[in-house]
Design an enzyme around this catalytic site. Structure first.
Site, PDB file in Angstrom:
ATOM      1  N   CYS A 587      -8.907  -1.300  -0.761  1.00 39.50           N
ATOM      2  CA  CYS A 587      -7.692  -0.505  -0.613  1.00 39.50           C
ATOM      3  C   CYS A 587      -8.017   0.878  -0.046  1.00 39.50           C
ATOM      4  CB  CYS A 587      -6.988  -0.357  -1.960  1.00 39.50           C
ATOM      5  SG  CYS A 587      -5.469   0.616  -1.836  1.00 39.50           S
ATOM      6  N   ASP A 632      -5.321  -3.945   0.942  1.00 38.81           N
ATOM      7  CA  ASP A 632      -4.093  -3.154   0.868  1.00 38.81           C
ATOM      8  C   ASP A 632      -4.463  -1.855   1.578  1.00 38.81           C
ATOM      9  OD1 ASP A 632      -1.898  -1.643   0.235  1.00 38.81           O
ATOM     10  OD2 ASP A 632      -2.187  -1.679  -1.925  1.00 38.81           O
TER      11      ASP A 632
END
Length: 635
Positions: A587, A632
């Site tokens: 992420c 992400d």
């Protein structure tokens, strides 16, 4: 007998169904309004919708009639009937979202394309313009799929797929594609490519002098008064006003401002899972709005409506109306991004200095010097609409035309930094305030992060609230708690992993057997921006985090990043991945970090798995397709 019962039940149902069907029929609508071009858009942040509007407006310039359409609102099964309309054409402006996924509003259309193998689209003329970002793994996956799939189903591609790259210059890609597309369409249909270059208004201004203020929008996204009387379910058309219960700075002395906010969702019936995104609707800085009013010499509190000149259009107004200019510029319009070239083109007519007019039209053209001027004067200089007006004193457009052309202010997405198992009534956000100096010496401030920063828990005795909803994601902890997880999240990329760590801790407390939980975090200095240091060290002490590796990039001579620590721990990492079915999560920054981390995994697989480079790459890609390597990331 009341008219409600005047039709027998089954006939009434049939009548209602007919009305509903008519409303979802784009063929009916096109026939009724004499349109021959329909532009469908798959849009998450509004850009594809903007491009679709521009293309449908273009059609008029070439003596054709176009309409922009949201595939979610229509029955896409009618594509096979488009050939009933003479000289018809379907254009698809399709953005890719997340990991190669369709946008929310194109999900049903995507499913329909996948499921209907026996669909015959042989009479359909089409072309696709795709919007994506080369930084991401699945570059323009949705646009490429639609282009290929329509051909497979027998449709005729009348112009090549256009690929727009938002990492470089999406606007330029679109303008260049469009410049070649229209002559090809004219040739295909045998129409004269006259191209009327005048400005075409889409909306007309109505000023309301005597209106009941209860009928005026004051910032609501969907239903009038929806912020006063809140009714679930809450979603993108009906956000929930969540009170801010915590707003604290995470980092110590530093020029950046990193913050942690907590939003209270008690009583909203909103549910979320770790890994989901929270969408918030920010407002523009009032100082910016006031300056726009001043420079254009307008009373911003006049109540107005902008009404679509095409009465059959589904889109009656560009933003909720009636409202005031102040509300529109504060809540509904994006006034901080550099304007796209069509805005400059349409506003050029209002510059009293012919040189300014010429430059504005040049920037909107596809000539090399025009493109270069737009790149340097608008994009590289980060000039928003206010800066353009300040630096071009002869340009004073009417404010209603400006409001018609500005894109809609979009919701901003943040990875949720909490677990609903531990915090069922609270959503945590971790973000860094965006503020930078432009080449013209102005200070540009990120809309959402500066707005969030100023959301104090109590403001003059009132609770601060944030309009929000949840967007589900694919970023999920493994179904089996015994699976090891490897999390890599430097900077604010730590956000979803705070939720993951809380959840793994909760599972342990429930007496569940939990696999290894490994976190790689990175920041500049241990004493400055080590986010959530206490919580993470506590989790390590309680063996919730079995390993915590932190890279402090600036605490020593040479830079150390998360990918260096990955390779330092390669034996253990490889064992977890190869033998123990570990799930990997990344992420944060897409442009450099996510790529460097992926390369580190290639290196580890090559070295410890005894593979060639190609095999190692395939190995990692396979983890992705199996859902064992999730990202992400943002750019």
């Amino acid at each position: 007998m009341g008219c409600v019962f005047s039709l027998p039940e089954d006939r009434r149902d049939a009548a209602e169904r007919a009305t509903a069907a008519r409303e979802t029929s784009f063929i009916e609508k096109m026939k009724k309004t004499g349109k021959n071009i329909i532009v469908f858009y798959g849009s998450q942040t509004g850009t594809a919708e903007e491009f679709a509007n521009r293309l449908s407006k273009d059609a008029q310039r070439y003596g054709m009639k176009g309409m922009a359409a949201d595939p979610e609102e229509y029955d896409m099964g009618e594509l096979s009937q488009l050939s009933q309309i003479k000289n018809s054409l379907a254009i698809f402006c399709m953005a890719t979202y997340g990991e190669g996924d369709p946008t929310d509003n194109a999900q049903d259309f995507y499913d329909w394309l996948q499921e209907n193998d026996d669909e015959d689209l042989s009479g359909l003329n089409y072309t696709v313009f795709a919007l994506g970002n080369k930084t991401y793994e699945h570059y323009n996956a949705m646009g490429k799929y639609v282009d290929k799939r329509l051909e497979e189903l027998g449709a005729k591609r009348i112009f090549d797929l256009g690929l727009g790259d938002d990492d470089a210059n999406l606007e330029e890609d679109f303008v260049s594609w469009r410049e070649q597309f229209w002559p090809a369409v004219c040739e295909h249909f045998g129409v004269e490519a006259l191209g009327d270059e005048s400005s075409i208004r889409q909306y007309e201004l109505k000023e309301h002098t005597d209106i009941n203020m209860n009928k005026v929008y004051t910032g609501e996204i969907g239903r009038l008064k929806s912020f006063e009387v809140q009714k679930p379910p809450f979603d993108s058309k009906n956000p929930f006003l969540a009170p801010v219960t915590v707003n604290r700075r995470l980092n110590k002395a530093d020029d950046r401002h990193l913050m942690h906010l907590e939003l209270d969702i008690t009583g909203s019936k909103i549910r979320y899972e770790s890994g989901d995104h929270v969408a918030v609707f920010p407002t523009n800085d009032s100082a910016l709005v006031n300056k726009l009013g001043q420079i254009l010499g307008v009373d911003l509190d006049v109540v107005i409506s902008l009404n679509n000149l095409d009465e059959e259009s589904n889109k009656k107004h560009p933003f909720p109306c009636p409202t005031t200019y102040r509300t529109a510029l504060t809540h509904y319009l994006d006034i901080t991004h550099p304007p796209r070239t069509n805005v400059l083109y349409e506003l050029a007519q209002y510059a009293s200095d012919p040189k300014d007019q010429e430059n504005m039209r040049k920037m909107a053209s596809s000539s090399p010097e025009g493109k270069a001027l737009y790149q340097s004067w608008v994009l590289d200089a980060s000039r928003n609409i206010l800066a353009i007006l300040e630096d071009m004193p002869s340009l004073r457009p009417p404010i209603d035309h400006l409001c018609e052309l500005m894109p809609r202010l979009q919701a901003r997405y943040y990875s949720i930094a909490s677990s609903s198992k531990v915090h069922p009534n609270s959503i945590h956000i971790c973000a860094v305030v965006v503020e930078y100096k432009t080449k013209t010496g102005r200070i540009n401030k990120g809309v959402a992060t500066n707005w969030l920063k100023n959301k104090l828990v109590t403001d003059n005795g009132h609770k601060s609230t944030v309009p929000m909803y949840i967007r589900k994601s694919q970023f999920r902890l493994p179904f089996k708690a015994t699976n090891p997880v490897i999390m890599i999240g430097p900077g604010t990329g730590i956000a979803p992993f705070m939720g993951f760590v809380q959840e793994r801790g909760w599972l342990k407390q429930q007496g569940k057997e939990v696999g290894e939980t490994v976190l790689f975090f990175g920041c500049r200095n241990k004493n400055v921006d080590y986010l959530y240091q206490e919580e993470l060290e506590e989790a390590e002490k309680d063996s919730v985090l079995t390993q915590l590796h932190v890279a402090f990039s600036r605490d020593q001579e040479h830079k150390v990043y998360v990918q260096h620590l990955l390779k330092k721990n390669k034996e253990n990492i490889w064992k977890l991945i190869h033998n123990e079915n570990a799930h990997i999560y990344v992420c944060g920054d897409a442009k450099n970090m996510a790529k460097d981390v992926q390369t580190a995994f290639y290196d580890i697989a090559e070295e410890l798995g005894g593979m060639t480079r190609t095999q190692a790459t395939d190995y990692v890609k396979k983890l992705m397709t199996k859902g064992r390597y999730s990202q992400d990331v943002w750019s």
